[in-house]
Design a protein around this motif. Structure first.
Motif, mmCIF file in Angstrom:
data_model
loop_
_atom_site.group_PDB
_atom_site.id
_atom_site.type_symbol
_atom_site.label_atom_id
_atom_site.label_comp_id
_atom_site.label_asym_id
_atom_site.label_seq_id
_atom_site.Cartn_x
_atom_site.Cartn_y
_atom_site.Cartn_z
ATOM 1 N N ILE A 18 -24.214 -28.969 11.720
ATOM 2 C CA ILE A 18 -23.336 -30.208 11.821
ATOM 3 C C ILE A 18 -23.089 -30.548 10.543
ATOM 4 C CG2 ILE A 18 -23.015 -32.382 12.732
ATOM 5 C CD1 ILE A 18 -24.817 -31.664 15.159
ATOM 6 N N ASP A 19 -21.891 -30.895 10.277
ATOM 7 C CA ASP A 19 -21.293 -31.418 8.841
ATOM 8 C C ASP A 19 -21.523 -32.994 8.865
ATOM 9 O OD1 ASP A 19 -19.813 -32.628 6.828
ATOM 10 O OD2 ASP A 19 -18.841 -30.717 6.609
ATOM 11 N N MET A 20 -22.468 -33.405 7.978
ATOM 12 C CA MET A 20 -22.807 -34.889 7.958
ATOM 13 C C MET A 20 -22.054 -35.760 6.823
ATOM 14 S SD MET A 20 -24.927 -35.385 10.395
ATOM 15 C CE MET A 20 -25.740 -36.722 10.047
ATOM 16 N N GLY A 21 -20.911 -34.989 6.444
ATOM 17 C CA GLY A 21 -20.102 -35.625 5.644
ATOM 18 C C GLY A 21 -19.100 -36.968 6.045
ATOM 19 N N ASP A 22 -18.765 -37.807 5.368
ATOM 20 C CA ASP A 22 -17.684 -39.049 5.785
ATOM 21 C C ASP A 22 -16.746 -39.075 4.788
ATOM 22 O OD1 ASP A 22 -19.396 -40.136 3.965
ATOM 23 O OD2 ASP A 22 -20.121 -41.787 5.220
#
Ligand code: HEM
Length: 409
Positions: A385-389
């Motif tokens: 899961i990509d946790m970037g915003d």
């Protein structure tokens, strides 16, 4: 930390101690907002609440929002509307049956409109002829902003016409019906409700609710689910608590059920700490002030870095970890009195919807966890899961979260 931005200066506040000094001790001196190109256009030249400077128009609009969004009796009315999924952020519109825009169009407008409010022009940082000329050259930006403005303006006009049409109905200009009626009543008292200036004021506030009230809530729900799928122990603990205290096989939940589910509330608080929807709160000094011994001149932009404060190692143990239990037996809340947790800001500019928004999030999460079990699509593991915003004023998850719901029976 002071940062030069063109001909202007910005100060970034990244500790809870300094935030307390700005938002509590110096709240009167810093309760205005810096001016930005996108916000100026979409707020009808700052006739709104969120982006308005500390002016009489802000005071008038703010008063209506406090009555409509913070008033306990109102919250009770919204409670039944939320349970029926009827009202659309207090605009008196049903999101699902709205004839003006379909759901997809609304989502697109909210996302693009929110981003557009954060658009800045060259003149925001190089005030004067040079900046204005550079902005004039940037035609493309202006055309996009105008198109967005027109689409939103048409929608607000539809909401206003809808309210004015039903003058005898429950939502007409009865000031107690909803915030649109409250605003129409306010501008009616100030003169002709249909005058351009007055309509702009109502539309400015509609913009705050429409663009600021939907994505902020959705962002927290998405991050809460992201953290829960990455932390199956917390997901299991929450679902066991919810299903055991509320009983199995309920067809419908009510907001009263929230009083019985403690762990779910800790999850929401921990999500506010790690993923605030508005990670940086903009303020501006109205006169020279001193913060932490440093001189800050008048008209300095002050950005409160809520995101960094929520991860301050001096205050939080294992700050990067998602641990809802850290709030057990703790009186730290998010309503603006605890400067280590500021998702809704604090002081005079505190989000007027703090109670409404937090209970909407808790109720949404409660329903999702009670009625469904959740898993990742086949072949995907939590570590993927990509946790970037991404964003400018409100920040949302960069890569959409994909989950598989299975109805719990
Ligand atoms: C999770 C949901 C939300 C979050 C995290 C949030 C956060 C914030 C923050 C950080 C501010 C600035 C506070 C400051 O300067 O100290 C703010 C202001 C504001 N919020 Fe919210 N908000 C949320 C939901 C909503 C909703 C649902 C509404 C309306 C229905 C709303 C309406 C406003 C308005 C009108 C202001 C401007 C207040 C002012 O400048 O005087 N917010 N919000």
């Amino acid at each position: 930390m002071a940062v030069p931005l063109g001909f202007t200066t910005a100060v970034v506040i990244s500790s809870s101690e300094a935030a307390e000094e700005v938002l509590k001790t110096k709240d009167v001196e810093t309760c205005t907002r810096p001016q930005m190109l996108g916000a100026r256009r979409l707020s009808y030249n700052f006739k709104d609440i969120t982006f308005a400077q500390f002016t009489d128009t802000w005071k008038e609009n703010h008063k209506v929002s406090m009555v409509e969004l913070l008033n306990f009796k109102k919250l009770q009315t919204f409670k039944s509307l939320k349970e029926e999924e009827m009202d659309f952020m207090c605009l008196g519109q049903n999101l699902h049956t709205n004839k003006f825009f379909d759901e997809e169009k609304i989502i697109q407008l909210v996302m693009e409109g929110s981003l557009a409010t954060g658009e800045f022009g060259v003149a925001d940082f190089y005030p004067g002829k040079l900046g204005n000329f550079a902005d004039w050259l940037l035609q493309r930006k202006r055309v996009i902003l105008e198109k967005m403005f027109k689409e939103l303006d048409d929608f607000y006009q539809h909401v206003i016409d809808d309210h004015l049409k039903s003058l005898d109905g429950p939502r007409g200009t009865d000031p107690s019906a909803d915030i649109v009626s409250g605003m129409l009543n306010l501008v009616g008292k100030n003169g002709t409700p249909g005058s351009k200036r007055n309509l702009d004021q109502v539309k400015g506030v509609l913009m705050n609710l429409f663009l600021g009230g939907i994505d902020t809530v959705a962002i927290i729900l998405i991050w809460a689910m992201t953290e829960l799928i990455r932390h199956p122990r917390a997901m299991k603990k929450a679902q066991e608590e919810i299903r055991s205290v509320l009983g199995e096989k309920r067809e419908k939940l009510t907001e009263e059920d929230l009083e019985k589910v403690e762990y779910l509330k800790l999850i929401v608080k921990e999500t506010f700490r790690l993923h605030p929807s508005v990670p940086t709160i903009p303020r501006e000094s109205m006169c020279p002030i001193k913060i932490q011994g440093y001189d800050i001149p008048a008209n300095t932009r002050i950005y409160i870095n809520v995101w960094a404060i929520g991860r301050e190692a001096k205050v939080w143990e294992n700050p990067e970890e998602f641990i809802p239990e850290r709030f057990m037996d703790s009186d730290v809340h998010f309503k603006g009195q605890h400067y280590e947790l500021l998702p809704f800001g604090s002081g005079r500019r505190l989000c007027p919807a703090v109670s409404f928004a937090s209970s909407t999030i808790e109720f949404g999460l409660l329903n999702m966890l009670y009625f469904f079990d959740w898993s990742l699509p086949d072949g995907v593991v939590a570590e993927d899961i990509d946790m970037g915003d991404i964003g400018n004023i409100s920040f949302y998850k960069k890569v959409p979260l994909l989950l598989v719901p299975v109805k719990h029976i």
